[in-house]
Design a protein around this motif. Structure first.
Motif, PDB file in Angstrom:
ATOM      1  N   ILE A   1       0.852  -1.235   0.094  1.00 17.57           N
ATOM      2  CA  ILE A   1       0.006  -0.060  -0.005  1.00 17.57           C
ATOM      3  C   ILE A   1       0.903   1.183   0.065  1.00 17.57           C
ATOM      4  O   ILE A   1       1.562   1.484   1.039  1.00 17.57           O
ATOM      5  CB  ILE A   1      -1.073   0.040   1.232  1.00 17.57           C
ATOM      6  CG1 ILE A   1      -1.995  -1.079   0.929  1.00 17.57           C
ATOM      7  CG2 ILE A   1      -1.819   1.425   1.276  1.00 17.57           C
ATOM      8  CD1 ILE A   1      -3.023  -1.039   2.081  1.00 17.57           C
TER       9      ILE A   1
ATOM     10  N   TYR B   1       0.942   5.609  -0.086  1.00 18.51           N
ATOM     11  CA  TYR B   1       0.248   6.569   0.117  1.00 18.51           C
ATOM     12  C   TYR B   1       0.859   7.552   0.713  1.00 18.51           C
ATOM     13  O   TYR B   1       1.842   7.619   1.013  1.00 18.51           O
ATOM     14  CB  TYR B   1      -0.847   5.634   1.421  1.00 18.51           C
ATOM     15  CG  TYR B   1      -0.449   5.869   2.555  1.00 18.51           C
ATOM     16  CD1 TYR B   1      -0.577   6.437   3.877  1.00 18.51           C
ATOM     17  CD2 TYR B   1       0.801   4.875   2.867  1.00 18.51           C
ATOM     18  CE1 TYR B   1      -0.002   6.397   4.806  1.00 18.51           C
ATOM     19  CE2 TYR B   1       1.520   4.696   4.024  1.00 18.51           C
ATOM     20  CZ  TYR B   1       1.220   5.581   5.154  1.00 18.51           C
ATOM     21  OH  TYR B   1       1.665   5.582   6.118  1.00 18.51           O
TER      22      TYR B   1
ATOM     23  N   SER C   1      -7.822   6.400   4.089  1.00 16.90           N
ATOM     24  CA  SER C   1      -7.908   5.688   2.782  1.00 16.90           C
ATOM     25  C   SER C   1      -7.043   4.399   2.889  1.00 16.90           C
ATOM     26  O   SER C   1      -7.549   3.316   2.303  1.00 16.90           O
ATOM     27  CB  SER C   1      -8.013   6.346   1.656  1.00 16.90           C
ATOM     28  OG  SER C   1      -8.894   7.441   1.582  1.00 16.90           O
TER      29      SER C   1
ATOM     30  N   ARG D   1      -8.351   0.829   2.609  1.00 21.74           N
ATOM     31  CA  ARG D   1      -7.965  -0.523   1.822  1.00 21.74           C
ATOM     32  C   ARG D   1      -7.249  -1.430   2.244  1.00 21.74           C
ATOM     33  O   ARG D   1      -7.380  -2.622   1.786  1.00 21.74           O
ATOM     34  CB  ARG D   1      -6.954   0.503   0.541  1.00 21.74           C
ATOM     35  CG  ARG D   1      -6.025  -0.599  -0.368  1.00 21.74           C
ATOM     36  CD  ARG D   1      -7.176  -1.497  -1.135  1.00 21.74           C
ATOM     37  NE  ARG D   1      -7.869  -0.631  -2.068  1.00 21.74           N
ATOM     38  CZ  ARG D   1      -8.967  -1.038  -2.684  1.00 21.74           C
ATOM     39  NH1 ARG D   1      -9.511  -2.405  -2.721  1.00 21.74           N
ATOM     40  NH2 ARG D   1      -9.606  -0.162  -3.588  1.00 21.74           N
TER      41      ARG D   1
ATOM     42  N   GLU E   1      -9.879  -3.952   3.415  1.00 25.41           N
ATOM     43  CA  GLU E   1     -10.696  -4.448   2.472  1.00 25.41           C
ATOM     44  C   GLU E   1      -9.707  -5.928   2.264  1.00 25.41           C
ATOM     45  O   GLU E   1     -10.282  -6.754   1.775  1.00 25.41           O
ATOM     46  CB  GLU E   1     -11.139  -3.794   1.436  1.00 25.41           C
ATOM     47  CG  GLU E   1     -12.078  -2.724   1.874  1.00 25.41           C
ATOM     48  CD  GLU E   1     -12.591  -1.786   0.687  1.00 25.41           C
ATOM     49  OE1 GLU E   1     -12.004  -1.938  -0.714  1.00 25.41           O
ATOM     50  OE2 GLU E   1     -13.644  -0.954   0.768  1.00 25.41           O
ATOM     51  N   GLN E   2      -8.507  -5.587   1.760  1.00 27.66           N
ATOM     52  CA  GLN E   2      -7.534  -6.817   1.362  1.00 27.66           C
ATOM     53  C   GLN E   2      -7.651  -7.702   2.297  1.00 27.66           C
ATOM     54  O   GLN E   2      -7.541  -8.721   1.920  1.00 27.66           O
ATOM     55  CB  GLN E   2      -6.370  -6.063   0.704  1.00 27.66           C
ATOM     56  CG  GLN E   2      -6.502  -4.834  -0.185  1.00 27.66           C
ATOM     57  CD  GLN E   2      -7.376  -5.610  -1.445  1.00 27.66           C
ATOM     58  OE1 GLN E   2      -8.275  -5.075  -1.687  1.00 27.66           O
ATOM     59  NE2 GLN E   2      -7.126  -6.462  -2.091  1.00 27.66           N
TER      60      GLN E   2
ATOM     61  N   TRP F   1      -0.949  -1.000  -4.146  1.00 31.38           N
ATOM     62  CA  TRP F   1      -2.265  -0.081  -4.367  1.00 31.38           C
ATOM     63  C   TRP F   1      -1.878   1.477  -4.107  1.00 31.38           C
ATOM     64  O   TRP F   1      -1.203   1.667  -2.903  1.00 31.38           O
ATOM     65  CB  TRP F   1      -3.123  -0.454  -3.211  1.00 31.38           C
ATOM     66  CG  TRP F   1      -3.785  -1.710  -3.487  1.00 31.38           C
ATOM     67  CD1 TRP F   1      -3.447  -2.892  -2.913  1.00 31.38           C
ATOM     68  CD2 TRP F   1      -4.985  -1.940  -4.351  1.00 31.38           C
ATOM     69  NE1 TRP F   1      -4.452  -3.898  -3.264  1.00 31.38           N
ATOM     70  CE2 TRP F   1      -5.399  -3.424  -4.335  1.00 31.38           C
ATOM     71  CE3 TRP F   1      -5.681  -1.065  -5.131  1.00 31.38           C
ATOM     72  CZ2 TRP F   1      -6.494  -3.791  -4.763  1.00 31.38           C
ATOM     73  CZ3 TRP F   1      -6.925  -1.836  -5.760  1.00 31.38           C
ATOM     74  CH2 TRP F   1      -7.037  -3.171  -5.629  1.00 31.38           C
TER      75      TRP F   1
ATOM     76  N   ILE G   1      -2.888   4.916  -3.168  1.00 28.20           N
ATOM     77  CA  ILE G   1      -4.071   5.707  -2.471  1.00 28.20           C
ATOM     78  C   ILE G   1      -3.939   7.120  -3.113  1.00 28.20           C
ATOM     79  O   ILE G   1      -3.015   7.872  -2.582  1.00 28.20           O
ATOM     80  CB  ILE G   1      -4.122   5.684  -1.120  1.00 28.20           C
ATOM     81  CG1 ILE G   1      -3.752   3.946  -0.330  1.00 28.20           C
ATOM     82  CG2 ILE G   1      -5.040   6.269  -0.234  1.00 28.20           C
ATOM     83  CD1 ILE G   1      -4.865   3.312  -0.995  1.00 28.20           C
TER      84      ILE G   1
ATOM     85  N   SER H   1      -6.281   3.470  -6.514  1.00 29.20           N
ATOM     86  CA  SER H   1      -7.194   3.311  -5.347  1.00 29.20           C
ATOM     87  C   SER H   1      -7.612   4.904  -4.919  1.00 29.20           C
ATOM     88  O   SER H   1      -7.420   5.371  -4.013  1.00 29.20           O
ATOM     89  CB  SER H   1      -6.782   2.469  -4.106  1.00 29.20           C
ATOM     90  OG  SER H   1      -7.855   2.363  -3.354  1.00 29.20           O
ATOM     91  N   SER H   2      -8.514   5.269  -5.982  1.00 24.47           N
ATOM     92  CA  SER H   2      -8.906   6.806  -5.661  1.00 24.47           C
ATOM     93  C   SER H   2     -10.401   6.952  -5.230  1.00 24.47           C
ATOM     94  O   SER H   2     -10.893   7.760  -5.055  1.00 24.47           O
ATOM     95  CB  SER H   2      -8.554   7.343  -6.984  1.00 24.47           C
ATOM     96  OG  SER H   2      -9.195   7.236  -7.791  1.00 24.47           O
ATOM     97  N   ASP H   3     -11.014   5.799  -4.947  1.00 23.22           N
ATOM     98  CA  ASP H   3     -12.548   5.852  -4.774  1.00 23.22           C
ATOM     99  C   ASP H   3     -13.084   5.531  -3.476  1.00 23.22           C
ATOM    100  O   ASP H   3     -14.152   5.294  -3.247  1.00 23.22           O
ATOM    101  CB  ASP H   3     -13.183   4.729  -5.718  1.00 23.22           C
ATOM    102  CG  ASP H   3     -12.676   3.310  -5.779  1.00 23.22           C
ATOM    103  OD1 ASP H   3     -13.184   2.448  -6.049  1.00 23.22           O
ATOM    104  OD2 ASP H   3     -11.352   3.145  -5.284  1.00 23.22           O
ATOM    105  N   LEU H   4     -12.031   5.709  -2.629  1.00 21.43           N
ATOM    106  CA  LEU H   4     -12.410   5.257  -1.281  1.00 21.43           C
ATOM    107  C   LEU H   4     -12.790   6.665  -0.592  1.00 21.43           C
ATOM    108  O   LEU H   4     -12.248   7.636  -0.641  1.00 21.43           O
ATOM    109  CB  LEU H   4     -10.881   4.530  -0.537  1.00 21.43           C
ATOM    110  CG  LEU H   4     -10.919   3.305  -1.194  1.00 21.43           C
ATOM    111  CD1 LEU H   4      -9.297   2.769  -0.372  1.00 21.43           C
ATOM    112  CD2 LEU H   4     -12.020   2.164  -0.828  1.00 21.43           C
TER     113      LEU H   4
END
Length: 268
Positions: A172, A174, A182, A186, A189-190, A235, A237, A265-268
């Motif tokens: 991840i 970020y 965010s 993520r 979720e993973q 991912w 962020i 991963s911009s939709d969180l």
């Protein structure tokens, strides 16, 4: 025969950090020295049993549950400490602590749900009684292992740890400044999907995770780039400041794109 022990380490995401890398705040959070690749040591102030029984080549498993103001991730194995030198360190007012140096075979672990293995783990009490202290229903991980405990049979835990270290992991990437929440989402979720996740808030010593954008550290940068190369997926962020010039996240994104393993991963 090696004995195995287990100890809970509180892991909490703190966002309102001091801006100065030299602040005592970071010194307090430096739990394992500057051990990027493997832990350097573990410390306890406890003098009660079974601390006095721990010998060289025994194993201390560190477990925790990463928490933040918006929630917490599942219980996970933080680190494996293969005990080397054991040192008593004296402080003022007659207080002391025991320092267990980590030798070859010690390891950090990525984030992966360890609820099942930890809830089945049995420990031995001083009087010889065997019990299972952790119950997911009670959500009592910290209470169960807040004092260092001796494990009755570590075979299942050893097998689980070997599986984690052989499993592909997702990285991840970020920006601490505006992407931490965010990134947490993520990671959650993973993990729920059964993935192993490398996120520096867990997979680095706490001091480094909190201060990494305050210092220019060639060794740390090399380590993170190496983890991206080892990962199966990165991912990104994509918060507003994610791709800022000169940031760690920009370097991470560029490498991941070059390796063709980048997922936005911009939709969180």
């Amino acid at each position: 025969m090696k004995n195995n022990f287990i100890h809970y380490i509180q892991r909490q995401i703190i966002l309102d950090n001091p801006d100065e890398a030299a602040s005592p705040f970071y010194a307090e959070l430096q739990a394992y020295d500057l051990g990027f690749e493997t832990p350097r040591f573990h410390v306890t102030r406890s003098k009660s049993w079974p601390v006095s029984d721990i010998k060289e080549d025994d194993v201390i498993w560190l477990v925790g549950q990463l928490s933040a103001s918006w929630g917490k991730l599942p219980p996970a194995i933080d680190a494996k400490i293969v005990v080397g030198e054991i040192e008593e360190i004296n402080h003022a007012e007659g207080k002391s602590k025991t320092r267990f140096t980590a030798k070859e075979g010690s390891a950090w672990f990525p984030l992966i749900d360890a609820t099942d293995i930890l809830s089945s783990l049995e420990v031995v009490l001083k009087a010889g009684e065997i019990k299972r202290p952790y119950s997911p229903k009670k959500d009592n991980l910290g209470q169960a292992f807040q004092s260092l405990k001796k494990i009755h049979d570590s075979s299942a835990l050893n097998n689980f740890a070997s599986e984690i270290l052989s499993k592909e992991f997702e990285f991840i990437s970020y920006r601490i400044a505006d992407g931490t929440k965010s990134a947490f989402t993520r990671a959650e979720e993973q993990i729920q999907l059964g993935s192993a996740v490398f996120w520096d808030r867990w997979s680095l010593p706490r001091r480094l995770a909190e201060r990494r954008e305050l210092v220019s550290d060639e060794a740390l940068n090399k380590f993170l780039m190496g983890k991206i190369q080892e990962s199966s997926l990165v991912w990104g962020i994509e918060s507003p400041r994610y791709d800022e010039e000169g940031s760690y996240s920009q370097k991470e994104k560029q490498l991941a794109l070059t390796l063709k393993k980048y997922a936005a991963s911009s939709d969180l």
